[in-house]
Design a protein around this motif. Structure first.
Motif, PDB file in Angstrom:
ATOM      1  N   TYR A  51      18.312  36.195  71.503  1.00 17.67           N
ATOM      2  CA  TYR A  51      18.041  37.547  71.032  1.00 17.67           C
ATOM      3  C   TYR A  51      19.078  37.954  69.986  1.00 17.67           C
ATOM      4  CZ  TYR A  51      17.141  42.524  70.946  1.00 17.67           C
ATOM      5  OH  TYR A  51      16.848  43.791  70.530  1.00 17.67           O
ATOM      6  N   GLY A  52      18.582  38.572  68.914  1.00 13.16           N
ATOM      7  CA  GLY A  52      19.498  39.026  67.870  1.00 13.16           C
ATOM      8  C   GLY A  52      19.672  38.010  66.752  1.00 13.16           C
ATOM      9  N   GLN A  53      19.007  36.866  66.878  1.00 10.71           N
ATOM     10  CA  GLN A  53      19.038  35.884  65.796  1.00 10.71           C
ATOM     11  C   GLN A  53      17.789  36.052  64.939  1.00 10.71           C
ATOM     12  OE1 GLN A  53      19.481  31.885  67.307  1.00 10.71           O
ATOM     13  NE2 GLN A  53      21.380  32.415  68.365  1.00 10.71           N
ATOM     14  N   CYS A  54      17.995  36.025  63.634  1.00 14.49           N
ATOM     15  CA  CYS A  54      16.879  36.129  62.719  1.00 14.49           C
ATOM     16  C   CYS A  54      15.985  34.896  62.856  1.00 14.49           C
ATOM     17  CB  CYS A  54      17.398  36.252  61.291  1.00 14.49           C
ATOM     18  SG  CYS A  54      16.087  36.211  60.070  1.00 14.49           S
ATOM     19  N   GLU A  55      14.664  35.120  62.982  1.00 17.07           N
ATOM     20  CA  GLU A  55      13.740  33.992  63.144  1.00 17.07           C
ATOM     21  C   GLU A  55      13.560  33.208  61.864  1.00 17.07           C
ATOM     22  OE1 GLU A  55      10.056  35.229  64.833  1.00 17.07           O
ATOM     23  OE2 GLU A  55      10.934  35.587  66.811  1.00 17.07           O
ATOM     24  N   SER A  56      13.940  33.819  60.757  1.00 23.49           N
ATOM     25  CA  SER A  56      13.764  33.138  59.485  1.00 23.49           C
ATOM     26  C   SER A  56      15.000  32.357  59.075  1.00 23.49           C
ATOM     27  CB  SER A  56      13.387  34.168  58.416  1.00 23.49           C
ATOM     28  OG  SER A  56      13.244  33.531  57.173  1.00 23.49           O
ATOM     29  N   CYS A  57      16.154  33.016  59.045  1.00 22.79           N
ATOM     30  CA  CYS A  57      17.348  32.333  58.545  1.00 22.79           C
ATOM     31  C   CYS A  57      18.330  31.942  59.645  1.00 22.79           C
ATOM     32  CB  CYS A  57      18.053  33.191  57.490  1.00 22.79           C
ATOM     33  SG  CYS A  57      18.812  34.682  58.174  1.00 22.79           S
ATOM     34  N   GLY A  58      18.115  32.454  60.873  1.00 22.24           N
ATOM     35  CA  GLY A  58      18.979  32.072  61.975  1.00 22.24           C
ATOM     36  C   GLY A  58      20.298  32.818  62.045  1.00 22.24           C
ATOM     37  N   GLU A  59      20.520  33.721  61.084  1.00 19.55           N
ATOM     38  CA  GLU A  59      21.742  34.524  61.110  1.00 19.55           C
ATOM     39  C   GLU A  59      21.615  35.633  62.156  1.00 19.55           C
ATOM     40  OE1 GLU A  59      24.585  34.220  59.213  1.00 19.55           O
ATOM     41  OE2 GLU A  59      23.762  32.336  58.479  1.00 19.55           O
ATOM     42  N   CYS A  60      22.749  36.195  62.532  1.00 20.62           N
ATOM     43  CA  CYS A  60      22.727  37.312  63.476  1.00 20.62           C
ATOM     44  C   CYS A  60      22.171  38.565  62.803  1.00 20.62           C
ATOM     45  CB  CYS A  60      24.137  37.609  63.982  1.00 20.62           C
ATOM     46  SG  CYS A  60      24.708  36.378  65.131  1.00 20.62           S
ATOM     47  N   ILE A  61      21.314  39.253  63.517  1.00 22.86           N
ATOM     48  CA  ILE A  61      20.830  40.556  63.069  1.00 22.86           C
ATOM     49  C   ILE A  61      21.872  41.582  63.513  1.00 22.86           C
ATOM     50  CG2 ILE A  61      18.946  42.228  63.240  1.00 22.86           C
ATOM     51  CD1 ILE A  61      17.117  39.848  64.074  1.00 22.86           C
ATOM     52  N   SER A  62      22.181  42.529  62.647  1.00 24.63           N
ATOM     53  CA  SER A  62      23.261  43.458  62.971  1.00 24.63           C
ATOM     54  C   SER A  62      22.910  44.345  64.164  1.00 24.63           C
ATOM     55  CB  SER A  62      23.603  44.331  61.765  1.00 24.63           C
ATOM     56  OG  SER A  62      22.627  45.330  61.603  1.00 24.63           O
ATOM     57  N   ALA A  63      23.929  44.724  64.908  1.00 27.56           N
ATOM     58  CA  ALA A  63      23.743  45.550  66.101  1.00 27.56           C
ATOM     59  C   ALA A  63      23.053  46.861  65.755  1.00 27.56           C
ATOM     60  CB  ALA A  63      25.093  45.818  66.762  1.00 27.56           C
ATOM     61  N   ARG A  64      23.432  47.440  64.624  1.00 24.46           N
ATOM     62  CA  ARG A  64      22.816  48.710  64.214  1.00 24.46           C
ATOM     63  C   ARG A  64      21.322  48.571  64.023  1.00 24.46           C
ATOM     64  NH1 ARG A  64      25.527  51.831  59.303  1.00 24.46           N
ATOM     65  NH2 ARG A  64      23.632  53.038  59.481  1.00 24.46           N
TER      66      ARG A  64
END
Ligand code: ZN
Length: 125
Positions: free
Chosen positions: A86-99
């Motif tokens: 959870y919180g990982q971008c499905e496209s690039c795999g980077e973390c999605i920001s908490a905000r």
């Protein structure tokens, strides 16, 4: 590596999970009312916690389109929390920001990938 991206703390993740389980219980509760006039909120909450995708699929037959979509989004997010993605971008795999996650808990894309996708097409919205 972006400095502005703040990951969710464990506490924030738990809070999000709680709210997802509550939303899920509310949706399941609606479908229960639809089927029969029983409504024990605690029983439904337990069921929400334990419900498998199969159960969700069966129940969803009785749900409105909007609730069904919400239920799938919740299931998906809860599944990701369970397997730690959870919180990982499905496209690039980077973390999605908490905000961003707190504003849109069911988003599957980071802001960059979302904007990228929107700039190409709105068909998938
Ligand atoms: Zn991304």
């Amino acid at each position: 590596m972006s400095a502005e991206v703040t990951e969710l703390t464990e506490m924030e993740l738990l809070t999000l999970k709680e709210s997802m389980l509550t939303q899920k219980a509310l949706i399941l509760n609606k479908s229960h009312e639809f089927k029969e006039e029983q409504s024990s909120m605690s029983a439904v909450a337990e069921e929400a916690e334990a419900a498998s995708q199969d159960i969700a699929n069966n129940i969803s037959i009785h749900l409105h389109e909007r609730d069904r979509t919400a239920l799938y989004a919740i299931e998906r997010a809860l599944g990701k929390i369970a397997d730690g993605t959870y919180g990982q971008c499905e496209s690039c795999g980077e973390c999605i920001s908490a905000r961003r996650l707190q504003a849109r808990p069911f988003t599957a894309l980071c802001i960059e990938c979302m904007e990228e996708q929107e700039s190409h097409s709105n068909i998938f919205q």
